[in-house]
Design an enzyme around this catalytic site. Sequence first.
Site, short mmCIF file in Angstrom:
data_model
loop_
_atom_site.label_atom_id
_atom_site.label_comp_id
_atom_site.label_asym_id
_atom_site.label_seq_id
_atom_site.Cartn_x
_atom_site.Cartn_y
_atom_site.Cartn_z
N ASP A 81 0.86 -1.20 0.00
CA ASP A 81 0.00 0.00 0.00
C ASP A 81 0.89 1.25 0.00
O ASP A 81 1.83 1.34 0.80
CB ASP A 81 -0.85 -0.07 1.28
CG ASP A 81 -1.92 1.00 1.38
OD1 ASP A 81 -2.39 1.44 0.32
OD2 ASP A 81 -2.29 1.35 2.52
N GLU A 133 -1.67 5.96 -8.36
CA GLU A 133 -2.60 6.97 -7.84
C GLU A 133 -2.48 8.25 -8.64
O GLU A 133 -1.38 8.73 -8.91
CB GLU A 133 -2.31 7.23 -6.36
CG GLU A 133 -3.21 8.31 -5.75
CD GLU A 133 -2.98 8.50 -4.24
OE1 GLU A 133 -2.76 7.48 -3.55
OE2 GLU A 133 -3.03 9.64 -3.78
N HIS A 207 -9.41 4.97 -1.70
CA HIS A 207 -8.64 5.04 -0.44
C HIS A 207 -9.44 5.81 0.60
O HIS A 207 -10.43 6.47 0.28
CB HIS A 207 -7.30 5.74 -0.68
CG HIS A 207 -6.29 4.87 -1.36
ND1 HIS A 207 -5.12 4.47 -0.76
CD2 HIS A 207 -6.28 4.32 -2.60
CE1 HIS A 207 -4.43 3.72 -1.61
NE2 HIS A 207 -5.13 3.61 -2.74
O1 G3H Z 1 -2.54 4.58 3.86
C1 G3H Z 1 -2.34 4.78 5.02
C2 G3H Z 1 -2.66 3.79 6.08
O2 G3H Z 1 -4.01 3.83 6.43
C3 G3H Z 1 -1.91 4.05 7.35
O3 G3H Z 1 -0.60 4.09 7.16
O4 G3H Z 1 0.33 2.37 8.67
O5 G3H Z 1 1.74 4.13 7.61
O6 G3H Z 1 0.14 4.70 9.47
P1 G3H Z 1 0.46 3.82 8.31
P1 13P Z 2 -8.54 4.60 6.11
O1 13P Z 2 -7.56 4.48 7.23
O2 13P Z 2 -9.20 5.93 6.06
O3 13P Z 2 -9.47 3.46 6.07
O4 13P Z 2 -7.69 4.54 4.74
C1 13P Z 2 -7.00 3.38 4.41
C2 13P Z 2 -6.23 3.51 3.16
O5 13P Z 2 -6.61 4.20 2.23
C3 13P Z 2 -4.99 2.75 3.04
O6 13P Z 2 -4.34 2.97 1.84
ZN ZN Z 3 -4.47 4.95 1.12
#
Ligand code: G3H
Ligand code: 13P
Ligand code: ZN
Length: 283
Positions: A81, A133, A207
């Site tokens: 991701d 994206e 997202h």
């Molecule tokens: O896309 C972002 C995720 O929701 C959260 O990212 O695990 O780096 O805080 P993180």
């Molecule tokens: P949320 O944390 O708002 O569900 O978003 C998740 C996301 O888009 C991860 O790429």
């Molecule tokens: Zn995201």
Amino acid sequence: MLVTGKEILQDAHKKGYAVGAFNVNNMEIVQAIIQAAEETNSPVILQASQGGLKYAGVEYIAAMAKVAAEKAKVPVAIHLDHGTDFTQIVKCIRNGFTSVMIDGSKHPFEENIAVTKKVVEIAHAAGVSVEAELGKIGGTEDDITVDEKDATFTDPDEAEKFVKETGVDYLAIAIGTAHGPYKGEPKLDFDRLKTIKERLNMPLVLHGSSGVPEESIKKAVSLGINKINIDTDIRLAFNGAVRDFVKNNPDVYDPRKILGPAREAMKEVIKGKMTIFGSVDRA
Ligand code: G3H
Ligand code: 13P
Ligand code: ZN
């Protein structure tokens, strides 16, 4: 069964439903997602963010996700991701990820095309699917006006050119969602989504989908969203269950007793999402 992201999302695109892509950071989250998928007979995507990889390490995430995918009867893809670093993307591919995201959205348009194209070339050579994206999906802290926000939404003309030149398998678009909890109710630009879907005719990704009302999610799916990213709502379920348990059982110190109810709470939230997305019985 471990499959590519493209395999899962092409089916969703053809048949008009969406598959949940849930963020994983530890074993309990992986198990909650897989159990939810098995119990609802849903295809599913396990995805690791930058924070998740930093916390657990790519090898641990990959190993846990692979065990889960291989044991599961339902199709499972393992996805990176918001990848931004070419070396990390290659490392994920070498560790068995079947899908990667290259997020070049912070770059100017032509540069986003260039970095995305490079990733598509190597990922496709390895049989791995690619998400990119276009437009900017905000964080909730972003203190920007509606006009400024509008300028960051995905432009349909640019999207068409972007996909043609890069060859990505699915595209994340900015239509009004943001990562993290919402302060008010998010307003999605459904007309923009409809136009982009008609012009691109390919799987589209949403997202920042936690906290988006059920009716808006269903409408987005009906208009062509096929991958829905959920992280925050899983975190909230985990947090609520752990806090409740510890408050009601102050003397219990066994991590399994504390985390077991949290795993169950996350599973129930995820099953609810799968029902809303329309992925139930699509495996
Ligand atoms: O896309 C972002 C995720 O929701 C959260 O990212 O695990 O780096 O805080 P993180
Ligand atoms: P949320 O944390 O708002 O569900 O978003 C998740 C996301 O888009 C991860 O790429
Ligand atoms: Zn995201």
